[in-house]
Design a protein around this motif. Structure first.
Motif, PDB file in Angstrom:
ATOM      1  N   GLY A  15      -3.148  22.742 -10.352  1.00 27.12           N
ATOM      2  CA  GLY A  15      -4.180  21.765 -10.657  1.00 27.12           C
ATOM      3  C   GLY A  15      -4.971  21.351  -9.429  1.00 27.12           C
ATOM      4  N   THR A  16      -5.760  20.307  -9.602  1.00 18.55           N
ATOM      5  CA  THR A  16      -6.634  19.780  -8.554  1.00 18.55           C
ATOM      6  C   THR A  16      -6.229  18.339  -8.257  1.00 18.55           C
ATOM      7  OG1 THR A  16      -8.443  21.170  -9.355  1.00 18.55           O
ATOM      8  CG2 THR A  16      -9.026  19.348  -7.894  1.00 18.55           C
ATOM      9  N   TYR A  17      -6.084  18.015  -6.958  1.00 18.60           N
ATOM     10  CA  TYR A  17      -5.567  16.717  -6.562  1.00 18.60           C
ATOM     11  C   TYR A  17      -6.371  16.161  -5.391  1.00 18.60           C
ATOM     12  CZ  TYR A  17      -1.770  18.295  -9.473  1.00 18.60           C
ATOM     13  OH  TYR A  17      -1.060  18.757 -10.546  1.00 18.60           O
ATOM     14  N   GLY A  18      -6.075  14.920  -5.072  1.00 18.06           N
ATOM     15  CA  GLY A  18      -6.656  14.305  -3.904  1.00 18.06           C
ATOM     16  C   GLY A  18      -5.619  14.178  -2.808  1.00 18.06           C
ATOM     17  N   LEU A  19      -6.079  14.091  -1.576  1.00 17.80           N
ATOM     18  CA  LEU A  19      -5.203  13.847  -0.435  1.00 17.80           C
ATOM     19  C   LEU A  19      -5.872  12.810   0.462  1.00 17.80           C
ATOM     20  CD1 LEU A  19      -2.532  14.875   1.014  1.00 17.80           C
ATOM     21  CD2 LEU A  19      -4.097  16.155   2.504  1.00 17.80           C
ATOM     22  N   TYR A  20      -5.280  11.621   0.529  1.00 21.58           N
ATOM     23  CA  TYR A  20      -5.758  10.606   1.464  1.00 21.58           C
ATOM     24  C   TYR A  20      -5.079  10.826   2.811  1.00 21.58           C
ATOM     25  CZ  TYR A  20      -8.105   7.726  -2.066  1.00 21.58           C
ATOM     26  OH  TYR A  20      -8.968   7.254  -3.026  1.00 21.58           O
ATOM     27  N   PHE A  21      -5.810  10.552   3.893  1.00 24.28           N
ATOM     28  CA  PHE A  21      -5.234  10.655   5.236  1.00 24.28           C
ATOM     29  C   PHE A  21      -5.912   9.624   6.134  1.00 24.28           C
ATOM     30  CE2 PHE A  21      -8.605  13.790   4.666  1.00 24.28           C
ATOM     31  CZ  PHE A  21      -9.411  13.622   5.796  1.00 24.28           C
ATOM     32  N   ASN A  22      -5.364   9.473   7.335  1.00 19.52           N
ATOM     33  CA  ASN A  22      -5.871   8.465   8.281  1.00 19.52           C
ATOM     34  C   ASN A  22      -5.905   7.077   7.652  1.00 19.52           C
ATOM     35  OD1 ASN A  22      -6.150  10.464  10.180  1.00 19.52           O
ATOM     36  ND2 ASN A  22      -8.370  10.665   9.964  1.00 19.52           N
ATOM     37  N   GLN A  23      -4.743   6.676   7.088  1.00 14.80           N
ATOM     38  CA  GLN A  23      -4.596   5.358   6.467  1.00 14.80           C
ATOM     39  C   GLN A  23      -5.662   5.094   5.400  1.00 14.80           C
ATOM     40  OE1 GLN A  23      -4.245   5.543  10.163  1.00 14.80           O
ATOM     41  NE2 GLN A  23      -2.203   6.043   9.401  1.00 14.80           N
ATOM     42  N   GLY A  24      -5.969   6.131   4.651  1.00 14.73           N
ATOM     43  CA  GLY A  24      -6.912   6.005   3.551  1.00 14.73           C
ATOM     44  C   GLY A  24      -8.367   6.158   3.943  1.00 14.73           C
ATOM     45  N   ALA A  25      -8.653   6.270   5.236  1.00  9.90           N
ATOM     46  CA  ALA A  25     -10.043   6.420   5.676  1.00  9.90           C
ATOM     47  C   ALA A  25     -10.585   7.809   5.353  1.00  9.90           C
ATOM     48  CB  ALA A  25     -10.162   6.148   7.168  1.00  9.90           C
ATOM     49  N   GLY A  26      -9.699   8.802   5.266  1.00  8.04           N
ATOM     50  CA  GLY A  26     -10.111  10.159   4.941  1.00  8.04           C
ATOM     51  C   GLY A  26      -9.632  10.567   3.562  1.00  8.04           C
ATOM     52  N   SER A  57      -2.419   1.369  -6.958  1.00  6.23           N
ATOM     53  CA  SER A  57      -3.541   2.294  -6.909  1.00  6.23           C
ATOM     54  C   SER A  57      -4.828   1.488  -6.720  1.00  6.23           C
ATOM     55  CB  SER A  57      -3.594   3.130  -8.186  1.00  6.23           C
ATOM     56  OG  SER A  57      -4.537   4.175  -8.073  1.00  6.23           O
ATOM     57  N   THR A  58      -5.968   2.107  -6.986  1.00  5.23           N
ATOM     58  CA  THR A  58      -7.253   1.437  -6.825  1.00  5.23           C
ATOM     59  C   THR A  58      -8.148   1.764  -8.011  1.00  5.23           C
ATOM     60  OG1 THR A  58      -8.415   3.274  -5.710  1.00  5.23           O
ATOM     61  CG2 THR A  58      -7.057   1.816  -4.322  1.00  5.23           C
ATOM     62  N   ARG A  59      -9.297   1.111  -8.062  1.00  2.39           N
ATOM     63  CA  ARG A  59     -10.229   1.355  -9.170  1.00  2.39           C
ATOM     64  C   ARG A  59     -10.725   2.796  -9.201  1.00  2.39           C
ATOM     65  NH1 ARG A  59     -15.697  -1.132  -6.636  1.00  2.39           N
ATOM     66  NH2 ARG A  59     -14.827  -1.870  -4.676  1.00  2.39           N
ATOM     67  N   ALA A  60     -10.575   3.534  -8.086  1.00  5.23           N
ATOM     68  CA  ALA A  60     -10.986   4.940  -8.071  1.00  5.23           C
ATOM     69  C   ALA A  60     -10.154   5.785  -9.031  1.00  5.23           C
ATOM     70  CB  ALA A  60     -10.872   5.508  -6.658  1.00  5.23           C
ATOM     71  N   GLU A  61      -8.953   5.312  -9.389  1.00  2.00           N
ATOM     72  CA  GLU A  61      -8.107   6.081 -10.303  1.00  2.00           C
ATOM     73  C   GLU A  61      -8.810   6.337 -11.639  1.00  2.00           C
ATOM     74  OE1 GLU A  61      -3.448   6.266 -11.329  1.00  2.00           O
ATOM     75  OE2 GLU A  61      -4.318   4.261 -11.553  1.00  2.00           O
ATOM     76  N   ASN A  79       0.840  -1.187   0.000  1.00  2.00           N
ATOM     77  CA  ASN A  79       0.000   0.000   0.000  1.00  2.00           C
ATOM     78  C   ASN A  79       0.882   1.246   0.000  1.00  2.00           C
ATOM     79  OD1 ASN A  79      -2.312  -1.589   0.168  1.00  2.00           O
ATOM     80  ND2 ASN A  79      -2.237  -1.642   2.401  1.00  2.00           N
ATOM     81  N   ALA A  80       0.481   2.243  -0.764  1.00  2.00           N
ATOM     82  CA  ALA A  80       1.245   3.484  -0.810  1.00  2.00           C
ATOM     83  C   ALA A  80       1.215   4.154   0.559  1.00  2.00           C
ATOM     84  CB  ALA A  80       0.667   4.414  -1.875  1.00  2.00           C
ATOM     85  N   PRO A  81       2.365   4.566   1.092  1.00  2.00           N
ATOM     86  CA  PRO A  81       2.412   5.147   2.441  1.00  2.00           C
ATOM     87  C   PRO A  81       1.933   6.593   2.467  1.00  2.00           C
ATOM     88  CG  PRO A  81       4.593   5.145   1.471  1.00  2.00           C
ATOM     89  CD  PRO A  81       3.702   4.445   0.483  1.00  2.00           C
ATOM     90  N   GLU A  82       1.501   7.024   3.633  1.00  2.00           N
ATOM     91  CA  GLU A  82       1.134   8.421   3.861  1.00  2.00           C
ATOM     92  C   GLU A  82       2.330   9.114   4.506  1.00  2.00           C
ATOM     93  OE1 GLU A  82      -2.534   8.422   6.078  1.00  2.00           O
ATOM     94  OE2 GLU A  82      -3.701   7.633   4.398  1.00  2.00           O
ATOM     95  N   GLU A  83       3.118   9.787   3.668  1.00  2.00           N
ATOM     96  CA  GLU A  83       4.386  10.357   4.123  1.00  2.00           C
ATOM     97  C   GLU A  83       4.444  11.878   4.027  1.00  2.00           C
ATOM     98  OE1 GLU A  83       7.421   6.696   3.062  1.00  2.00           O
ATOM     99  OE2 GLU A  83       7.060   8.211   1.508  1.00  2.00           O
ATOM    100  N   GLY A  85      -0.524  12.703   5.213  1.00  2.00           N
ATOM    101  CA  GLY A  85      -1.408  12.271   4.140  1.00  2.00           C
ATOM    102  C   GLY A  85      -0.620  11.753   2.957  1.00  2.00           C
ATOM    103  N   ARG A  86      -1.352  11.386   1.915  1.00  2.00           N
ATOM    104  CA  ARG A  86      -0.747  10.893   0.668  1.00  2.00           C
ATOM    105  C   ARG A  86      -1.314  11.675  -0.503  1.00  2.00           C
ATOM    106  NH1 ARG A  86      -2.456   6.866  -2.914  1.00  2.00           N
ATOM    107  NH2 ARG A  86      -3.942   6.037  -1.402  1.00  2.00           N
ATOM    108  N   TRP A  87      -0.459  12.376  -1.217  1.00  2.00           N
ATOM    109  CA  TRP A  87      -0.836  13.148  -2.400  1.00  2.00           C
ATOM    110  C   TRP A  87      -1.173  12.200  -3.534  1.00  2.00           C
ATOM    111  CZ3 TRP A  87      -1.607  18.247  -2.240  1.00  2.00           C
ATOM    112  CH2 TRP A  87      -1.666  18.981  -3.426  1.00  2.00           C
ATOM    113  N   THR A  88      -2.245  12.450  -4.246  1.00  2.00           N
ATOM    114  CA  THR A  88      -2.692  11.515  -5.272  1.00  2.00           C
ATOM    115  C   THR A  88      -3.426  12.253  -6.376  1.00  2.00           C
ATOM    116  OG1 THR A  88      -4.141   9.597  -5.689  1.00  2.00           O
ATOM    117  CG2 THR A  88      -4.798  11.077  -3.926  1.00  2.00           C
TER     118      THR A  88
END
Length: 399
Positions: free
Chosen positions: A77-88, A177-181, A46-50, A123-126
């Motif tokens: 641009g516009t990006y996503g940020l996952y946090f809390n081990q992907g829960a957020g 990655s995941t199907r959300a990509e 899994n991609a780490p939140e660094e 978080g993890r930039w995505t």
């Protein structure tokens, strides 16, 4: 991986018995390093939140996030940020302020799709802006794809267009990655009346068996795309377009050339695709300053039968079969190839080479400031226009 004039990487793939020779001259420590990198290539993780979240200020809908300034967070641009081990997950907008002295950047928070970002530290930039179909504004049905690897979760994305197309899209995400990509493509497909399936495949976090899962880099995962095409055909599709991001591009190319359903594949849309794994691994070896003998042994470990107990691969990878610059003459469907020239993970040079030798089939618009698979993120209007124009010109019936 790292090339030198004495032993080019491609020569390694054709060499016989080189493993024993290398093993006799490199140290045990070097062997251990090669094992480490070989497993890094094929073992899913899994991609780490660094990314440190320095501060959040303001209140919804006017919040800002303060982050360390780096090569990713300072790109428009516009990006996503996952946090809390992907829960957020939050959607991060353009740059508001950049401070070169403190090396920090402030950006808009356009929305928080789930979780409490004010309580997050890292978080993890995505590039994933839509973590689920509802966020993309499209309808969805949870389904499963039955493959020899098991039951694979997927989203079936019907279109609300009054005249749905009988061409479907299969959305194939990249490595780790995941199907959300693939959901970044969902709005334009819905506008065109193209139903879609955003699929998962073997080794995904949702389905993997941690101790035994190994990436095939496209050499095995294409079988799951074949199964996804079965689902589309069962729901009324007459043909499909495969969309592939990064390793998903390698997977899609294999499905289009090897799959039992390949006759239904009418086109490919590839974003930051791997069309030559040796080139990618070369670049990663250089980025990691991997000495040439170790790089050679690493490559051999994933391609030769003797290393199966070390890597855990059931079958060694055939990187020659995944090289579409060499196999360019075999390409037989139109391809839209979107690949930014500053891609830091998958160099764009093989994509340009493929486009150059197959001008009859490959359309490759110029992108140069998007990094890896984030062309949509820097300019969604242009990306969607490129996709729509390609599909209307090459695949969809003229109205």
């Amino acid at each position: 991986m790292v090339r030198d004039t004495k032993f080019p990487t491609r020569q390694l793939l054709a060499s016989v018995g080189v493993g024993a020779g290398i093993g006799a001259v490199i140290s045990v420590a070097s062997s251990g390093l090669a094992v480490y990198f070989a497993r890094k290539i094929v073992v899913p993780e899994n991609a780490p939140e660094e990314l440190d979240i320095l501060h959040i200020d303001g209140f919804p809908p006017n919040m800002r996030i303060h982050l360390p300034a780096n090569e990713e967070t300072t790109v428009r641009g516009t990006y996503g940020l996952y946090f809390n081990q992907g829960a957020g997950h939050a959607v991060i907008g353009d740059i508001v302020e950049y401070d070169p002295r403190s090396r920090t950047v402030s950006r808009e928070i356009l929305s928080v799709t789930r979780g409490d970002i004010k309580r997050a530290w890292r978080g993890r930039w995505t590039g994933i802006v839509y973590p689920e179909p509802l966020a993309a504004g499209v309808k969805a049905e949870d389904i499963e794809i039955e493959s020899d690897a098991g039951r694979l979760p997927a989203w079936l994305l019907p279109t609300d267009h009054p005249e749905p197309q009988d061409t479907w899209a299969i959305l194939v995400h990249g490595r780790a990655s995941t199907r959300a990509e693939g959901l970044r493509a969902a709005p334009v497909l819905n506008t065109l009346g193209v139903p879609a399936i955003a699929m998962s495949y073997r080794n995904d976090a949702e389905v993997r068996v941690e101790s035994t899962s190994r990436y095939g880099l496209g050499d095995t995962e294409w079988i799951d795309v074949d199964a996804a095409i079965d689902v589309a055909l069962a729901h009324g599709a007459r043909n499909v377009v495969l969309f592939g991001w990064s390793m998903g591009g390698a997977i899609s190319l294999q499905a289009a050339s090897r799959g039992r359903n390949r006759r239904f594949v009418k086109a490919l849309v590839l974003d930051g695709p791997v069309v030559d794994w040796v080139n990618v691994l070369d670049g990663q070896a250089r980025r990691n300053m991997l000495p040439t003998p170790i790089a050679k042994l690493t490559l051999e470990m994933i391609t030769q039968p003797w290393a199966r107990p070390i890597t855990g691969l059931q079958t060694p990878l055939d990187l020659g079969r995944l090289d579409w610059v060499t196999r360019a003459a075999e390409l037989d469907v139109p391809v839209l190839l979107i690949h930014s020239d500053d891609d830091e993970f998958v160099p764009s040079s093989p994509s340009h080479a493929l486009a150059s030798v197959r001008r009859d089939l490959v359309t490759m618009p110029v992108y140069d400031k998007a990094r890896h698979t984030k062309e949509w993120n820097i300019d969604p209007v242009r990306w969607e226009d490129d996709v729509a124009n390609f599909l209307e010109a090459k695949v969809l019936p003229k109205t």
